[in-house]
Design an enzyme around this catalytic site. Sequence first.
Site, short mmCIF file in Angstrom:
data_model
loop_
_atom_site.label_atom_id
_atom_site.label_comp_id
_atom_site.label_asym_id
_atom_site.label_seq_id
_atom_site.Cartn_x
_atom_site.Cartn_y
_atom_site.Cartn_z
CD GLU A 1 -3.03 -1.09 2.22
OE1 GLU A 1 -2.75 -0.58 3.31
OE2 GLU A 1 -4.15 -1.58 1.96
CG ASP B 1 -7.62 -5.53 4.86
OD1 ASP B 1 -7.18 -5.74 6.00
OD2 ASP B 1 -7.74 -4.39 4.38
CD GLU C 1 -9.91 -1.39 8.02
OE1 GLU C 1 -8.98 -1.93 8.63
OE2 GLU C 1 -9.80 -1.00 6.85
O1 GCW Z 1 -6.99 -3.07 6.68
C1 GCW Z 1 -6.24 -2.23 5.86
C2 GCW Z 1 -6.58 -0.86 6.32
C3 GCW Z 1 -5.44 0.10 6.31
C4 GCW Z 1 -4.26 -0.56 7.00
C5 GCW Z 1 -3.87 -1.78 6.19
C6 GCW Z 1 -2.74 -2.57 6.82
C7 GCW Z 1 -2.60 0.35 8.44
O2 GCW Z 1 -7.66 -0.38 5.56
O3 GCW Z 1 -5.86 1.25 7.00
O4 GCW Z 1 -3.17 0.29 7.18
O5 GCW Z 1 -4.94 -2.65 6.08
O6 GCW Z 1 -3.04 -3.53 7.54
O7 GCW Z 1 -1.60 -2.25 6.62
#
Ligand code: GCW
Length: 675
Positions: free
Chosen positions: A271, A344, A372
């Site tokens: 990311e 995720d 989240e």
């Molecule tokens: O779950 C996703 C989130 C991001 C997060 C990323 C990660 C810290 O949307 O906000 O960043 O994963 O785990 O690195």
Amino acid sequence: MRHIKFLYIIFLLSLISCGSADTGNAAKGTISWLPYASTDKGQVCVDEGISSPTIDIACRELRGHWDGAPVNIHRTTDGDAIGKNGFAISQSDSQVDIYAPDDLGILYGVYALLRNPELGRDGRVEESPFYDLRLLNHWDNLNGTIERGYAGKSLWKWEELPDSVSPRYEEYARANAAIGINGAVLNNVNASPKILSEEYLKKVAVLADIFRPYGIKVYLSVNFASPMVLDSLPTADPLNPEVVKWWTGKADEIYSLIPDFGGFLVKANSEGQPGPMDFGRTHADGANMLAEALKPHDGVVMWRAFVYSPADADRAKQAYLEFQPLDGKFADNVIIQIKNGPVDFQPREPYSPLFSAMAQTDVMAEFQITQEYLGHANHLAYLAPMWTEFFDYVQPFDAIAGVANIGDDDNWTGHPLAQANWYAFGRLAWNPQLTSTQIADEWLSMALVDKARTPEDVYESLLGMFDTSREAVVDYMMPLGLHHLFAFGHHYGPEPWCDVEGARPDWLPKYYHRADSIGLGFDRSPSGSNAVGQYPEPLRSQLASVETCPEEFLLWFHHVPWSHRMKSGNTLWEELCIAYQRGVEKVEEYQQTWEKAEPYISPELYADVETRLATQLKDAKWWRDACLQYFAQYSKMPIPAEIASEMRPLEELMKIHLPITNYKSPTPALLDSLR
Ligand code: GCW
């Protein structure tokens, strides 16, 4: 045998019994599982020669909060097989004995006794932690915001440190020690290089000093490009000698301030974060270089496997594809930190197949305690069932981390009942064999109601509410293996239709649900992306076939025709409608449970949760209405009349856009104004 002299200390205050915390603890700004009531009796006898700040805490807790028989604390000899940091407890009417091989074991034994005053009554009880590393990961930014945090701002007041120290730091350490958590990564994995500056390390050292006697080691997330940003090195190439020197020097500097520093957590080449691949190197090159710098100090590198790139096929396969070939190439003090599922932190995911593919590498699981993807601080979702489900497939591994749901809100976790998730994470990290119901039972009786004074049916309903709440979220958000139907960015509400110009396809729901006139779901079978091929047999074959794939994962692994017959005899479409509706009805049931429990719950806590449940119900309907009506455009099948009659039209729902950041739960007022 060692000569033992007992030192008896007797206190003569207050009459309140310890172990049974006041009901409603969760709402009072206190940690629900810590003893607060004071007692006049706590008699403690300590083996001669045992003295340390940790033992002082153990004794203080007993003196302050224990009103049973006198407690004798013993350091065990080598012959006694109690595991590291473990303890044994036995008690009779006249005395309690706690044995442990080390100070921390004694402290853990004391907290276990305070939590359960009967422990060891029916014979000696022995416990030791299952995982060596039991860590919280804080996604806290240095500016005080928390990525995916829904409980206010960061607990760490960086601008006040190192001079001014909040009393909550110690309370945090106490809360963690009481459930066996032994480490905290203080800052976001999207890490600011600044955390490694001298200025910040001095602040970190103050926190480390406070946490130390509670057995909590401090760790930091590091930005791989730190040498470039902090000291203008021209590269961060892990094989460059100047870079190696920089990290070695930085490690030495950290350990001179924090002698027991735990190590680094790294999000690299993920990311947009920098990493070794920016310099043509591998994850192993990067991790091993950091590991080498930490090794003389016994530090570890936790290197995250959360990687995916838009160019490649199926996102669910990518961590495995990138990391499995590196198995065996990592240094001894590197642990690969893998999210529980391959995508995720969705409300339900199958386990990540990487866990069964790294035989020669230490791996650890990363759970997400902060919600989240499960309704932020607005929804009740007790997460232990999600984690025990994971343990059913994957065990054992080496260490465990949970992304914290803690902030500076008075109640610490935003939703007051979400303290149960922090608690459950700690308990499962200590002992993954515990059942989710056992843990809910422990928490409810400490935090919510006085079990002895609560009618059994009311108590059982509360327990049932906890135990089914995560499944209810799955039902009303994304049942049967659906995933990532979230609105872009904030991940709160439903947007299965979401299309954001220029956005990566793998950040958009359509990538995951693949609804079309034939059916629904992502074909990961051998005829599709073959993600099933990453699982070991016999699971691989079981997942590969629509007939044998567990239905809770069906649409994760298969593109299934709308008229496919499910085990119940219903079609897929009918089953989908039933699941969404079941989720909504569950929340209605929770409202009734909550109402029934009102006389036994503190008024403040009652009112708080009542409001949140009302929001949760509206959200559940919002999810149901949005998803079913959207998918009906493809299935061309009817939504049952009793549901359809109360639905808001899809066009209206598609107009809802929540103007919220990643850092906040939407308020009920905001939601009501938009819906
Ligand atoms: O779950 C996703 C989130 C991001 C997060 C990323 C990660 C810290 O949307 O906000 O960043 O994963 O785990 O690195």
